[in-house]
Enzyme design. Sequence first.
Site, PDB file in Angstrom:
ATOM      1  CB  SER A  52      -0.946  -0.063   1.205  1.00 13.84           C
ATOM      2  OG  SER A  52      -1.913   0.950   1.160  1.00 13.84           O
ATOM      3  CE  LYS A  60      -5.142  -1.455   0.013  1.00 10.56           C
ATOM      4  NZ  LYS A  60      -5.384  -0.034   0.298  1.00 10.56           N
ATOM      5  CD  GLN A 104      -8.751   0.646   0.261  1.00 15.71           C
ATOM      6  OE1 GLN A 104      -7.610   0.847   0.663  1.00 15.71           O
ATOM      7  NE2 GLN A 104      -8.995   0.071  -0.911  1.00 15.71           N
TER       8      GLN A 104
END
Length: 464
Positions: free
Chosen positions: A294, A319, A323
């Site tokens: 991420s 990833k 979000q």
Amino acid sequence: MKKIQLIIGFILTAVLSAALTYNFTQSTNTSLKAIGSDDPFEKLRSTYETIQSDYYQDVDSKELVEGAINGMVESIGDPYSDYMSISEAKSFNENISSSFEGIGAEVQDNNGKIMIVSPIKGSPAEKAGIKPKDKILQVDEKSVEGMTVNEAVMLIRGEKGTKVKLLVERDGVGELELTIIRDTIPLETVYTEVIEGNIGKIQITKFSETTGTELAEALTELNEKNVDGLVLDLRQNPGGLMDQAIGMSELFIPKGKTIMQVENKDGSKEVYKSEKDPALDVPVVVVVDNGTASAAEIMAAALHQSAGIPVVGEKTFGKGTIQSARGFDDGSSVKYTIAKWLTPDGTWVHEKGFKPQYEAKLPEYANLPYLDPDKTLKEGDSSPEVKTAQQMLKAVGYDEIGAEGYFDSGMKQTVEKFQKDQDLTVTGEMTSETIIKLMETIQKQLSDNDTQVKKAIEVLNENN
């Protein structure tokens, strides 16, 4: 509905009368007609009202609504989108803004299984041998199959000093049972030291609200020490806040260069560029592994593609989505994916990972399973745990380990020698004291022989 009707009808026919089956079917058909509508929410409302009025027991209306929201979010099929209850939302917020009590590991849903993204540095999970991509099967002998990530996390977390037993599945190894003692997982996310050859080393364990400030302070400290280079360690970093990744990348990337791109639902793209100049004028190398995910991947890719900084280690987790969370007045919230993030050159690393320019792996013994100190191993035992103990002993220099997986007299003599060398009580058995000391010895040896950091230093020297 027809399938359920037929199955139930068959059962009723077998145990009751045809008349009862007919009445049940009539009632079901009436309900089906009642919820027919072009408005999809009419079906939802009708189901809610039917359960409230006709279900044979009283049902909490709040639980029905939360179940409906949860089911709606789950139906997306996105492992990074979740409905979080009040307690789950509180736990999530603590994870990115303050210390909390638990085992210290980032998890996600992976095709219906609860999978470890990465353990946090120095956490009970890391010390117990939890690895990225481990899949959690049970928590305290309770299956997590069918649970959401947040439900599983609430089971795993607990008060400092308490134990939790995890059954995990590891690719190439099989099932492992790990007993972990929960502890306080601190807010500190940046660790600094000066290593061989006057090289500064900064390890970033996650991207929380204070990480950018911590990194800026660490760079100032190393600048004052006049280090000749910097190793930026992003291994086992599960990510976190995107704004922190952008701000921290600016400390290394020249002004005007791209840090990342965000691709929205309609295909439009937003480009984030550095608005500052680098804070440290020395060569830098980034170290990554399969637990780098991420926000950590954003930073690693940005530093390489926009600042020419080499990356060493293993392919990252992969990833590549962003979000956001929307809270409700009662404290619960919905976390959902809003966009893709792309590297500066437009690559989407999702489920593929970012490949370092210089591959380097840790020694094989770094991947050995955890040994439970509560289980004594003794002569005559034959088990995977004995095999692991033998591999650990061999890794730290004891070659006479006997038959693989079998605790024979030769193995006993080796254990006695290890105990004597470590000033332990000599019993010839793998006691709790012996197992803990053996794992500590392995960890120290791994720290002293960190092949990935050694490769990073080698690359630094080549580029200096």
